[in-house]
Write a protein that holds these residues in place. Sequence first.
Motif, PDB file in Angstrom:
ATOM      1  N   GLU A 157      -4.163  17.817   1.468  1.00  0.00           N
ATOM      2  CA  GLU A 157      -3.048  16.897   1.920  1.00  0.00           C
ATOM      3  C   GLU A 157      -3.506  15.646   2.234  1.00  0.00           C
ATOM      4  OE1 GLU A 157      -1.491  17.975   5.934  1.00  0.00           O
ATOM      5  OE2 GLU A 157      -3.569  18.123   6.651  1.00  0.00           O
ATOM      6  N   GLY A 158      -2.748  14.586   2.209  1.00  0.00           N
ATOM      7  CA  GLY A 158      -2.884  13.106   2.265  1.00  0.00           C
ATOM      8  C   GLY A 158      -2.206  12.132   1.466  1.00  0.00           C
ATOM      9  N   PRO A 159      -2.057  10.950   1.794  1.00  0.00           N
ATOM     10  CA  PRO A 159      -2.876  10.261   2.898  1.00  0.00           C
ATOM     11  C   PRO A 159      -2.373  10.804   4.250  1.00  0.00           C
ATOM     12  CG  PRO A 159      -2.155   8.616   1.139  1.00  0.00           C
ATOM     13  CD  PRO A 159      -1.170   9.896   1.273  1.00  0.00           C
ATOM     14  N   VAL A 160      -3.477  11.295   5.089  1.00  0.00           N
ATOM     15  CA  VAL A 160      -3.244  11.873   6.235  1.00  0.00           C
ATOM     16  C   VAL A 160      -3.223  10.860   7.361  1.00  0.00           C
ATOM     17  CG1 VAL A 160      -3.929  13.551   8.062  1.00  0.00           C
ATOM     18  CG2 VAL A 160      -4.273  14.070   5.633  1.00  0.00           C
ATOM     19  N   PRO A 161      -2.200  10.711   8.265  1.00  0.00           N
ATOM     20  CA  PRO A 161      -1.972   9.760   9.162  1.00  0.00           C
ATOM     21  C   PRO A 161      -3.145   9.917  10.508  1.00  0.00           C
ATOM     22  CG  PRO A 161      -0.046  10.901   8.846  1.00  0.00           C
ATOM     23  CD  PRO A 161      -0.903  11.423   8.031  1.00  0.00           C
ATOM     24  N   LEU A 210      -4.748  14.802  -6.058  1.00  0.00           N
ATOM     25  CA  LEU A 210      -3.526  14.694  -5.127  1.00  0.00           C
ATOM     26  C   LEU A 210      -3.443  13.404  -4.665  1.00  0.00           C
ATOM     27  CD1 LEU A 210      -2.355  17.025  -2.273  1.00  0.00           C
ATOM     28  CD2 LEU A 210      -3.052  14.613  -1.548  1.00  0.00           C
ATOM     29  N   ALA A 211      -4.629  12.453  -4.458  1.00  0.00           N
ATOM     30  CA  ALA A 211      -4.703  11.074  -4.027  1.00  0.00           C
ATOM     31  C   ALA A 211      -4.013  10.131  -4.821  1.00  0.00           C
ATOM     32  CB  ALA A 211      -5.985  10.692  -4.110  1.00  0.00           C
ATOM     33  N   PHE A 212      -4.058  10.531  -6.408  1.00  0.00           N
ATOM     34  CA  PHE A 212      -3.354   9.878  -7.255  1.00  0.00           C
ATOM     35  C   PHE A 212      -1.849  10.127  -7.746  1.00  0.00           C
ATOM     36  CE2 PHE A 212      -7.674   8.603  -7.774  1.00  0.00           C
ATOM     37  CZ  PHE A 212      -7.784   7.373  -7.992  1.00  0.00           C
ATOM     38  N   ALA A 213      -1.181  11.063  -6.997  1.00  0.00           N
ATOM     39  CA  ALA A 213       0.065  11.755  -7.176  1.00  0.00           C
ATOM     40  C   ALA A 213       0.988  10.648  -6.784  1.00  0.00           C
ATOM     41  CB  ALA A 213       0.260  13.157  -6.435  1.00  0.00           C
ATOM     42  N   GLU A 214       2.202  10.763  -7.444  1.00  0.00           N
ATOM     43  CA  GLU A 214       3.468   9.936  -7.038  1.00  0.00           C
ATOM     44  C   GLU A 214       3.067   8.290  -7.617  1.00  0.00           C
ATOM     45  OE1 GLU A 214       6.529  10.907  -6.531  1.00  0.00           O
ATOM     46  OE2 GLU A 214       5.712  13.085  -6.795  1.00  0.00           O
ATOM     47  N   GLU A 215       2.152   8.215  -8.283  1.00  0.00           N
ATOM     48  CA  GLU A 215       1.864   6.701  -8.710  1.00  0.00           C
ATOM     49  C   GLU A 215       1.430   5.956  -7.442  1.00  0.00           C
ATOM     50  OE1 GLU A 215       5.116   5.105 -11.019  1.00  0.00           O
ATOM     51  OE2 GLU A 215       4.364   6.617 -12.776  1.00  0.00           O
ATOM     52  N   GLN A 216       1.029   6.568  -6.438  1.00  0.00           N
ATOM     53  CA  GLN A 216       0.553   5.673  -5.282  1.00  0.00           C
ATOM     54  C   GLN A 216      -0.458   4.691  -5.214  1.00  0.00           C
ATOM     55  OE1 GLN A 216       0.685   8.015  -1.178  1.00  0.00           O
ATOM     56  NE2 GLN A 216       0.135   9.726  -2.923  1.00  0.00           N
ATOM     57  N   LEU A 217      -1.288   4.978  -6.453  1.00  0.00           N
ATOM     58  CA  LEU A 217      -2.415   3.800  -6.698  1.00  0.00           C
ATOM     59  C   LEU A 217      -2.152   3.376  -7.999  1.00  0.00           C
ATOM     60  CD1 LEU A 217      -5.227   6.353  -5.108  1.00  0.00           C
ATOM     61  CD2 LEU A 217      -4.477   4.134  -4.288  1.00  0.00           C
ATOM     62  N   GLU A 218      -1.352   3.013  -8.542  1.00  0.00           N
ATOM     63  CA  GLU A 218      -0.949   2.470  -9.885  1.00  0.00           C
ATOM     64  C   GLU A 218      -0.996   0.853  -9.645  1.00  0.00           C
ATOM     65  OE1 GLU A 218      -1.244   3.622 -12.608  1.00  0.00           O
ATOM     66  OE2 GLU A 218      -1.103   5.917 -12.160  1.00  0.00           O
ATOM     67  N   ASN A 219      -0.850   0.326  -8.426  1.00  0.00           N
ATOM     68  CA  ASN A 219      -0.989  -1.149  -8.314  1.00  0.00           C
ATOM     69  C   ASN A 219      -2.262  -1.516  -7.866  1.00  0.00           C
ATOM     70  OD1 ASN A 219      -0.628   0.103  -5.736  1.00  0.00           O
ATOM     71  ND2 ASN A 219       0.699  -1.494  -5.104  1.00  0.00           N
ATOM     72  N   VAL A 220      -3.295  -0.724  -7.850  1.00  0.00           N
ATOM     73  CA  VAL A 220      -4.736  -1.068  -7.509  1.00  0.00           C
ATOM     74  C   VAL A 220      -5.722  -0.664  -8.785  1.00  0.00           C
ATOM     75  CG1 VAL A 220      -4.130  -1.178  -5.003  1.00  0.00           C
ATOM     76  CG2 VAL A 220      -4.907   1.032  -6.108  1.00  0.00           C
ATOM     77  N   HIS A 236       0.983  -1.069   0.079  1.00  0.00           N
ATOM     78  CA  HIS A 236      -0.012  -0.128   0.086  1.00  0.00           C
ATOM     79  C   HIS A 236       1.062   1.305  -0.095  1.00  0.00           C
ATOM     80  CE1 HIS A 236      -3.858  -2.191   0.461  1.00  0.00           C
ATOM     81  NE2 HIS A 236      -3.069  -2.783   1.307  1.00  0.00           N
ATOM     82  N   ARG A 237       0.943   1.941  -1.144  1.00  0.00           N
ATOM     83  CA  ARG A 237       1.978   3.205  -1.355  1.00  0.00           C
ATOM     84  C   ARG A 237       1.315   4.314  -0.848  1.00  0.00           C
ATOM     85  NH1 ARG A 237       2.716   1.750  -7.863  1.00  0.00           N
ATOM     86  NH2 ARG A 237       3.784  -0.399  -7.630  1.00  0.00           N
ATOM     87  N   LYS A 238       1.937   4.589   0.496  1.00  0.00           N
ATOM     88  CA  LYS A 238       1.595   5.948   0.928  1.00  0.00           C
ATOM     89  C   LYS A 238       2.445   6.856   0.977  1.00  0.00           C
ATOM     90  CE  LYS A 238      -2.400   3.826   3.584  1.00  0.00           C
ATOM     91  NZ  LYS A 238      -2.812   3.670   5.013  1.00  0.00           N
ATOM     92  N   MET A 272     -17.850   3.820 -11.652  1.00  0.00           N
ATOM     93  CA  MET A 272     -16.517   4.398 -12.237  1.00  0.00           C
ATOM     94  C   MET A 272     -15.387   3.918 -11.934  1.00  0.00           C
ATOM     95  SD  MET A 272     -17.358   8.326 -13.056  1.00  0.00           S
ATOM     96  CE  MET A 272     -16.225   8.525 -14.465  1.00  0.00           C
ATOM     97  N   VAL A 273     -14.254   3.514 -12.652  1.00  0.00           N
ATOM     98  CA  VAL A 273     -13.020   2.724 -12.479  1.00  0.00           C
ATOM     99  C   VAL A 273     -11.817   3.339 -12.913  1.00  0.00           C
ATOM    100  CG1 VAL A 273     -12.263   0.474 -12.732  1.00  0.00           C
ATOM    101  CG2 VAL A 273     -14.632   0.561 -12.521  1.00  0.00           C
ATOM    102  N   ARG A 274     -10.956   3.254 -12.363  1.00  0.00           N
ATOM    103  CA  ARG A 274      -9.320   3.332 -12.709  1.00  0.00           C
ATOM    104  C   ARG A 274      -8.636   2.124 -12.449  1.00  0.00           C
ATOM    105  NH1 ARG A 274      -4.361   5.191 -11.296  1.00  0.00           N
ATOM    106  NH2 ARG A 274      -3.530   6.677 -12.846  1.00  0.00           N
ATOM    107  N   ILE A 275      -8.058   1.459 -13.361  1.00  0.00           N
ATOM    108  CA  ILE A 275      -7.176   0.625 -13.353  1.00  0.00           C
ATOM    109  C   ILE A 275      -5.701   0.941 -13.592  1.00  0.00           C
ATOM    110  CG2 ILE A 275      -6.468  -1.715 -14.312  1.00  0.00           C
ATOM    111  CD1 ILE A 275      -9.267  -2.054 -15.385  1.00  0.00           C
ATOM    112  N   GLY A 276      -4.860   0.880 -12.477  1.00  0.00           N
ATOM    113  CA  GLY A 276      -3.364   1.174 -12.388  1.00  0.00           C
ATOM    114  C   GLY A 276      -2.722   0.410 -13.408  1.00  0.00           C
ATOM    115  N   LYS A 277      -1.468   1.152 -13.812  1.00  0.00           N
ATOM    116  CA  LYS A 277      -0.785   0.688 -14.798  1.00  0.00           C
ATOM    117  C   LYS A 277      -0.065  -0.559 -14.215  1.00  0.00           C
ATOM    118  CE  LYS A 277       3.282   3.741 -14.091  1.00  0.00           C
ATOM    119  NZ  LYS A 277       4.223   2.729 -13.536  1.00  0.00           N
TER     120      LYS A 277
END
Length: 213
Positions: A25-29, A122-132, A5-7, A187-192
Motif C-alpha cells: 500500500e501507499g502512499p501511506v499517510p 504501485l508507487a507509479f500507479a494512477e499516473e501519480q508520478l507523471e509530473n515529476v 503532488h499527486r497522492k 537511473m531515471v524516469r521522466i514522467g510524460k
Amino acid sequence: MDLEHRKKLQIDRLRTRSNLELVIEGPVPADRLSTYAMHPSLDAFRRPSEQHIALVEIAELEEGRIILARHDDTVVGYVTFHYPDELERWSEGGMEDLIELGAIEVADEYRSFGIGKRMIRLAFAEEQLENVIVYTTEYYWHWDLEGTGLNVWDYRSMMENLMKTSGMVWYATDDPEICSHPANCLMVRIGKDVPLSSIERFDSVRFHDRFMY
C-alpha cells in the motif's frame, strides 16, 4: 512552479507460497504509518525503531511518499520518495519536480516474493508520478552483498531490473560518487507531463562538465 503532488492511496495484495497474505500500500499517510510496527530485520540503514520514525517523518512531507508491504500490522518492506538532500548535487537545480527514490528495503525472510517490484509498480500507479522526474542513485557500498551471496555485478543487474519495473533507465552523469566505481549508477524516469525546461535543468545537474553530453 506550483507543483501538484499527486497522492492517491493504492492497495494491492500478495499471497505467498507459504499462504501468507501481504498488503502492499501507499502512499501511506503518516498517522496510519505510525500505528504499524517494523520487522526486526529492517536494519539496513538504522535500527528498526529509528527507521520507523524516519519513515513517518518522510510521510509527513508534502512531497514525501512511503510505499510499504506489511503482514498484518508489521512492515516487512518499504520504498521512500522525497526531495534530494540539500547537501547533494541533485538539489542544486532547486527543482520542485525532481524526486528521489531513496531507500528500498525488504525484510530478509520476505525477499523471495517479488515484494520490491510490487511496491515500485504501485508507487507509479494512477499516473501519480507523471509530473515529476524520479531518479535513484545506486551505490555498491549500500548493497547487501553478504546477505544475498551475490557479487557486485549480479547485484547491480538485480537493482537495474528492479528499477526497470517502473520504466526507470540508466542515465549518464559526471557525479564523482557515481563515477567512483563502475558498478554505481544513476537511473531515471521522466514522467510524460514533465516540461522540457525541467528536463534541461536536470541535464545541467547531471553534468557539471557540459562537453560530456
